[in-house]
Write an enzyme that holds these catalytic residues in place. Structure first.
Site, PDB file in Angstrom:
ATOM      1  N   LYS A 167      32.725  52.234  33.983  1.00 51.04           N
ATOM      2  CA  LYS A 167      32.097  52.487  35.289  1.00 51.04           C
ATOM      3  C   LYS A 167      31.499  53.898  35.360  1.00 51.04           C
ATOM      4  O   LYS A 167      30.757  54.225  36.266  1.00 51.04           O
ATOM      5  CB  LYS A 167      33.111  52.276  36.411  1.00 51.04           C
ATOM      6  CG  LYS A 167      33.560  50.809  36.562  1.00 51.04           C
ATOM      7  CD  LYS A 167      34.617  50.661  37.638  1.00 51.04           C
ATOM      8  CE  LYS A 167      35.251  49.273  37.710  1.00 51.04           C
ATOM      9  NZ  LYS A 167      34.399  48.265  38.365  1.00 51.04           N
ATOM     10  N   LYS A 189      28.065  46.075  49.568  1.00 52.35           N
ATOM     11  CA  LYS A 189      28.589  46.592  50.844  1.00 52.35           C
ATOM     12  C   LYS A 189      27.853  47.861  51.259  1.00 52.35           C
ATOM     13  O   LYS A 189      27.509  48.035  52.439  1.00 52.35           O
ATOM     14  CB  LYS A 189      30.099  46.865  50.724  1.00 52.35           C
ATOM     15  CG  LYS A 189      30.918  45.611  50.446  1.00 52.35           C
ATOM     16  CD  LYS A 189      32.351  45.934  49.999  1.00 52.35           C
ATOM     17  CE  LYS A 189      33.006  44.671  49.424  1.00 52.35           C
ATOM     18  NZ  LYS A 189      34.269  44.950  48.722  1.00 52.35           N
ATOM     19  N   HIS A 243      34.991  36.692  35.057  1.00 49.44           N
ATOM     20  CA  HIS A 243      34.668  37.974  35.699  1.00 49.44           C
ATOM     21  C   HIS A 243      34.502  39.127  34.736  1.00 49.44           C
ATOM     22  O   HIS A 243      34.365  40.264  35.166  1.00 49.44           O
ATOM     23  CB  HIS A 243      35.754  38.363  36.706  1.00 49.44           C
ATOM     24  CG  HIS A 243      35.900  37.423  37.849  1.00 49.44           C
ATOM     25  ND1 HIS A 243      35.263  37.608  39.063  1.00 49.44           N
ATOM     26  CD2 HIS A 243      36.598  36.282  37.964  1.00 49.44           C
ATOM     27  CE1 HIS A 243      35.587  36.620  39.878  1.00 49.44           C
ATOM     28  NE2 HIS A 243      36.400  35.800  39.239  1.00 49.44           N
ATOM     29  N   THR A 282      30.693  44.453  43.670  1.00 51.63           N
ATOM     30  CA  THR A 282      30.527  43.942  45.039  1.00 51.63           C
ATOM     31  C   THR A 282      30.451  45.114  46.009  1.00 51.63           C
ATOM     32  O   THR A 282      29.863  44.986  47.086  1.00 51.63           O
ATOM     33  CB  THR A 282      31.693  43.011  45.430  1.00 51.63           C
ATOM     34  OG1 THR A 282      32.924  43.620  45.030  1.00 51.63           O
ATOM     35  CG2 THR A 282      31.550  41.652  44.771  1.00 51.63           C
ATOM     36  N   LYS A 300      35.714  53.022  43.408  1.00 51.82           N
ATOM     37  CA  LYS A 300      35.994  51.814  42.646  1.00 51.82           C
ATOM     38  C   LYS A 300      37.121  52.155  41.690  1.00 51.82           C
ATOM     39  O   LYS A 300      37.495  53.320  41.562  1.00 51.82           O
ATOM     40  CB  LYS A 300      34.750  51.361  41.862  1.00 51.82           C
ATOM     41  CG  LYS A 300      34.081  52.492  41.059  1.00 51.82           C
ATOM     42  CD  LYS A 300      32.808  52.035  40.358  1.00 51.82           C
ATOM     43  CE  LYS A 300      31.601  51.987  41.256  1.00 51.82           C
ATOM     44  NZ  LYS A 300      31.013  50.673  41.366  1.00 51.82           N
ATOM     45  N   ARG A 301      37.688  51.132  41.012  1.00 53.22           N
ATOM     46  CA  ARG A 301      38.704  51.427  40.009  1.00 53.22           C
ATOM     47  C   ARG A 301      38.148  52.439  38.994  1.00 53.22           C
ATOM     48  O   ARG A 301      36.949  52.448  38.712  1.00 53.22           O
ATOM     49  CB  ARG A 301      39.124  50.134  39.310  1.00 53.22           C
ATOM     50  CG  ARG A 301      40.013  49.259  40.159  1.00 53.22           C
ATOM     51  CD  ARG A 301      41.301  49.960  40.530  1.00 53.22           C
ATOM     52  NE  ARG A 301      42.173  50.074  39.388  1.00 53.22           N
ATOM     53  CZ  ARG A 301      43.202  49.280  39.151  1.00 53.22           C
ATOM     54  NH1 ARG A 301      43.511  48.308  39.991  1.00 53.22           N
ATOM     55  NH2 ARG A 301      43.968  49.460  38.084  1.00 53.22           N
TER      56      ARG A 301
HETATM   57  C1  26Q Z   1      44.965  40.077  33.126  1.00 53.04           C
HETATM   58  C2  26Q Z   1      46.101  39.853  32.355  1.00 53.04           C
HETATM   59  C3  26Q Z   1      47.209  40.671  32.487  1.00 53.04           C
HETATM   60  C4  26Q Z   1      47.192  41.717  33.415  1.00 53.04           C
HETATM   61  C5  26Q Z   1      46.053  41.934  34.183  1.00 53.04           C
HETATM   62  C6  26Q Z   1      44.941  41.127  34.031  1.00 53.04           C
HETATM   63  C7  26Q Z   1      43.749  41.363  34.862  1.00 53.04           C
HETATM   64  C8  26Q Z   1      43.879  41.570  36.225  1.00 53.04           C
HETATM   65  C9  26Q Z   1      42.780  41.806  37.010  1.00 53.04           C
HETATM   66  C10 26Q Z   1      42.480  41.362  34.315  1.00 53.04           C
HETATM   67  C11 26Q Z   1      41.361  41.583  35.117  1.00 53.04           C
HETATM   68  C12 26Q Z   1      41.506  41.803  36.484  1.00 53.04           C
HETATM   69  C13 26Q Z   1      40.389  42.060  37.391  1.00 53.04           C
HETATM   70  C14 26Q Z   1      39.126  41.987  37.064  1.00 53.04           C
HETATM   71  C15 26Q Z   1      38.073  42.301  38.039  1.00 53.04           C
HETATM   72  O1  26Q Z   1      38.337  42.757  39.134  1.00 53.04           O
HETATM   73  N1  26Q Z   1      36.810  42.050  37.686  1.00 53.04           N
HETATM   74  C16 26Q Z   1      35.721  42.326  38.598  1.00 53.04           C
HETATM   75  O2  26Q Z   1      35.438  41.155  39.331  1.00 53.04           O
HETATM   76  C17 26Q Z   1      34.492  41.399  40.340  1.00 53.04           C
HETATM   77  C18 26Q Z   1      34.338  40.124  41.146  1.00 53.04           C
HETATM   78  O3  26Q Z   1      33.653  39.166  40.417  1.00 53.04           O
HETATM   79  C19 26Q Z   1      33.181  41.867  39.747  1.00 53.04           C
HETATM   80  O4  26Q Z   1      32.311  42.199  40.802  1.00 53.04           O
HETATM   81  C20 26Q Z   1      33.390  43.083  38.848  1.00 53.04           C
HETATM   82  O5  26Q Z   1      32.191  43.409  38.188  1.00 53.04           O
HETATM   83  C21 26Q Z   1      34.494  42.775  37.848  1.00 53.04           C
HETATM   84  O6  26Q Z   1      34.790  43.950  37.094  1.00 53.04           O
END
Ligand code: 26Q
Length: 809
Positions: free
Chosen positions: A555, A661, A359, A657, A549-550
């Site tokens: 972004k 929407k 991702h 995503t 979004k975050r």
């Molecule tokens: C990893 C290790 C330790 C702590 C946190 C994490 C961690 C947690 C969540 C790393 C990444 C995430 C989340 C990533 C994320 O949400 N990515 C998004 O995924 C979506 C679904 O595929 C995409 O549409 C987005 O583009 C992408 O940013």
């Protein structure tokens, strides 16, 4: 809802609900009708509905078992579910009956729905995708289990204090959770630490520490109740909850230490979604839920099939990013150490069973763990990873890889302090590695996975993300559903690509007006909500321009804010021009340790305070930061949006995503050629989307050639003025230097190329204004968006995974 018949005669189902609700209220809540409080009614309604779901749930499980079907296992650290009541009712076609049954007791379903807390067991896109996928899996009648962690505290609640983000714990379980079932019989022992000792041919891992993982199940109802699947979340408990001798000896805290250790494991979701927190607890969480899931999968397989060798024929394990990557080593451990297979055979079974979704390409987001930490916590897994690595590197050597390629492929990063690379582990242990949008997948092949891709050229494939149209159209925008149903009939409810029937009506003025009326009503409802919760008045006739979004530098909320400041300047200098009235809506959480993201939230609020109070903009511009953006707020905001901001630096947003929407609800997109925006543009047509800025290739080239943001700023007076205003404290008179560093970052580095894209962005915004002023043309474009994004349904995405990766359709 449009799809359900409206009748004055009370249907049998309504009467049944009435009877059931009263019985549940009495027997399970322990209240009489007179004594019942709103929450008692709420719980009775959910439990009543749940009773209806259980039969279908048991039948689904039975059907899979009898047919001997292959099951899909979706392993994810995050499931960002949101509320379930409306979803379950709608998917079962029971909304009207529940509404009428509750009305007979003087209750309003919509009010009860608002009492349900959001299940926010995820950070953002990745977790929400997992939730959409669970719903689509059930809808497509695919036997599937979601596996994750039952965090006691999910995503933090965001409060805004004096413009700053403050994080508060989210207590979604405070009043219990009516949807879940604890399965004490599905409990597994999970070990940590200790040592590995040789024994005969094999080895034995003696963990120093153990906890129990117990399953807690939530039913997931598919569209029209076709199938009910299981979301299985693990909770932790100590093996010895109370050390009685320690307690009796007066060590009251020590006696409970194991309880605390277990509680801590599942206590809270890490609120970071990019730069991974390298904390030990995070790795413990990852191993805890992965090991419990693998044990559960293997136990089920052996119980039904008897032979572990047929695992790949009966189970497909999908890893949602690298967070459950340790599954590769854990499955190998189970196959070799517990099931007695030889390493080579186990390795083939592992690869045929596991697949992995990536991702992110951001290098800082790729998960790695310090080797000493990994080895201390999971000594046997470390041995297995070395063994896998030696196989893989031998293969690479044989294939003629150079030393540089070998070190890029290695599961161990040797460049500094040695670290275990979770993405490489997932890649080599899987038969399929997919990206989440076409551009993202191509960049995976060219950048982070270039060397692994050269060695295994058949593994990387694309599965462009999708969203569930049940939650993101049918439930959140019933007004639009009614209008669309009147226009093209109800077939789109079962196949969103049938929305394409709207294309023939894109220039139908009457349809355009009806859709505008629905949008106006959604905007009025959102304005009402914002007035009640924030005290800010919005004009529903203004353009609602939304970025939710975050908060992340890539972004580029900052680009949006700089343009907002520039617009503010121009409105004040040229009040005589016919400006399009705009409401700029922002929402999103910042990772607690992400300094610049938090500063961007403060800047948004500083700009809002100043702009909203300035009589000289005469209501032409309003800026709102909506606190605590979450799934439920998205369901209110997205149907009310006119313009969707998808403006990441090209090459950095894997997919997005939210973009899907918004388009599905008739907002036009202003965006870069990034992530799934590229494919949205192909579907809706160039004339119905506002694309601007550098491409991913141009961004890469600019960085390689030496990008000089200062020169760019000098060439753009509007940009220069806006930056100067922000940096000099126009919006922060109480602390004039507050944004100095943030703005200096743009002058000196501008890694995310806000300056490079500013003029193109501002120009695209003026094109948006022009289109808005041509009402007919805007309406037609909105219709063409709705008509052509049916492809971005997660049903399509899941069907592709099912056919091409899992081989279950
Ligand atoms: C990893 C290790 C330790 C702590 C946190 C994490 C961690 C947690 C969540 C790393 C990444 C995430 C989340 C990533 C994320 O949400 N990515 C998004 O995924 C979506 C679904 O595929 C995409 O549409 C987005 O583009 C992408 O940013």
């Amino acid at each position: 809802m449009a799809s359900e018949p409206v009748s004055d005669i009370k249907p049998a189902a309504t009467a049944q609900f009435e009877e059931d609700i009263l019985r549940v209220l009495r027997r399970r809540i322990g209240k009489s009708q007179n004594a019942a409080k709103p929450h008692d009614w709420y719980a009775s309604a959910i439990l009543t509905l749940r009773d209806n779901i259980i039969d279908a749930w048991i039948a689904s499980t039975q059907r899979t078992y009898e047919a001997g079907d292959k099951r899909v296992y979706y392993l994810s650290m995050e499931f960002l579910i949101g509320r379930l009541l409306r979803d379950a009712l709608s998917n079962l076609g029971a909304t009207r009956d529940m509404e009428r049954a509750l009305a007979s007791f003087g209750l309003d379903l919509a009010e009860l729905e608002e009492m349900e807390p959001d299940a926010a067991l995820g950070n953002g896109g990745l977790g929400r995708l997992a939730a959409c996928f669970m719903e689509s899996l059930a809808t497509l009648d695919i036997p599937a289990y979601g596996y994750g962690i039952r965090y006691v505290n999910g995503m933090f609640r965001q409060r805004i204090d004096d413009g700053w983000q403050v994080e508060l714990p989210e207590t979604w379980l405070a009043h219990g959770n009516c949807w879940e079932f604890e399965r004490l019989e599905s409990t597994y022992r999970i070990g940590f630490g200790g040592e590995v000792i040789a024994q005969g041919e094999g080895v034995i891992w003696n963990p120093a520490e153990q906890v129990d993982a117990t399953a807690v199940d939530t039913p997931v109802v598919g569209w029209r109740g076709k199938r009910v699947n299981t979301l299985r979340l693990w909770t932790a408990s100590p093996i010895e909850p109370l050390k009685l001798d320690a307690f009796n000896a007066g060590d009251h805290f020590g006696a409970l230490a194991e309880q605390v250790r277990a509680d801590t494991l599942v206590r809270v979701l890490y609120p970071a979604d990019s730069s991974p927190a390298g904390q030990e607890l995070r790795l413990r969480q990852e191993y805890f839920f992965t090991a419990a899931s693998i044990q559960d999968i293997v136990r089920r397989h052996i119980q039904y099939e008897g032979d572990i060798r047929t695992l790949p024929d009966k189970a497909a394990i999908q890893l949602n990013d690298t967070h459950p990557s340790v599954a590769v080593a854990e499955l190998m451990r189970v196959l070799v150490d517990l099931e007695g297979l030889d390493f080579a055979e186990a390795w083939e079974i592992c690869k045929r069973t596991i697949s992995y979704t990536n991702h992110t390409l951001l290098p800082e987001a790729l998960e790695t763990w310090p080797l000493p930490l990994f080895e201390r916590m999971l000594p046997r897994h470390m041995q297995i990873i070395y063994a896998i690595n030696s196989r893989v590197l031998r293969e690479a050597r044989k294939a003629g890889c150079t030393d540089a390629q070998i070190s890029a492929i290695s599961l161990i990063d040797e460049s500094g302090e040695r670290r275990v690379r979770m993405a490489n582990l997932a890649f080599v242990g899987a038969h399929s590695i997919n990206g989440v949008a076409a551009l993202h997948t191509e960049l995976m092949k060219e950048t982070v996975f270039a060397d692994l891709h050269a060695l295994y050229p058949d593994r990387i494939n694309n599965k462009t993300n999708g969203v569930t149209p049940r939650r993101w159209l049918q439930q959140c925008n019933p007004g639009l559903v009614d209008v669309v149903t009147d226009a093209i009939g109800p077939a789109f409810l079962d196949d969103t690509t049938r929305l394409s029937g709207l294309n023939a009506l894109a220039d139908d003025a009457q349809l355009g007006e009806r859709i505008t009326t629905v949008k106006r009503a959604n905007k009025a409802a959102l304005s009402d909500h914002i007035r009640k919760t924030m005290g800010i008045r919005l004009d529903p006739d203004a353009m609602f321009d939304v970025q939710i979004k975050r908060i992340h530098e890539y972004k580029r909320q900052l680009l949006n804010l700089i343009e907002t400041v520039s617009l503010y300047d121009q409105i004040r200098s040229h009040p005589e021009r016919d400006w399009v009235p705009r409401v700029k809506i922002f929402g999103g959480k910042a990772a607690p340790s992400y300094h610049n993201a938090k500063l961007i939230i403060k800047l948004t609020n500083d700009i809002a305070r100043r702009v909203n109070a300035d009589p000289s903009v005469g209501g032409l511009l309003k800026v709102v930061f909506v606190p605590n953006y979450n799934v439920s707020l998205a369901e209110r905001i997205i149907p009310a949006a006119d313009l969707s901001e998808q403006i990441s630096t090209a090459g950095m947003e894997a997919s997005g995503t939210g973009n899907m929407k918004f388009a599905l609800n008739g907002a036009l997109t202003i965006g870069t050629l990034d992530g799934a925006n590229v494919e949205i543009k192909e579907h809706v047509g160039d004339d119905n989307i506002f694309i601007f800025g550098l491409t991913a290739a141009q961004v890469a080239a600019k960085r390689a050639d030496g990008y000089d943001p200062r020169a760019v700023i000098e060439g753009s007076p509007e940009l220069g003025q806006a930056l100067k205003a922000i940096a000099s404290g126009v919006f922060s008179p109480d602390d004039p230097t507050r944004y100095e560093d943030l703005v200096n970052g743009i002058y000196d580095t501008d890694w995310f190329m806000c300056a490079a894209d500013f003029d193109a962005y501002a120009q695209a915004q003026r094109a948006v204004d022009a289109r808005w002023n041509d009402n007919k043309s805007w309406q037609a474009a909105a219709i063409r968006n709705i008509a052509n994004v049916g492809w971005f349904s997660s049903d399509r995405t899941i069907a592709e995974y099912a056919k091409e990766i899992w081989k279950v359709l």
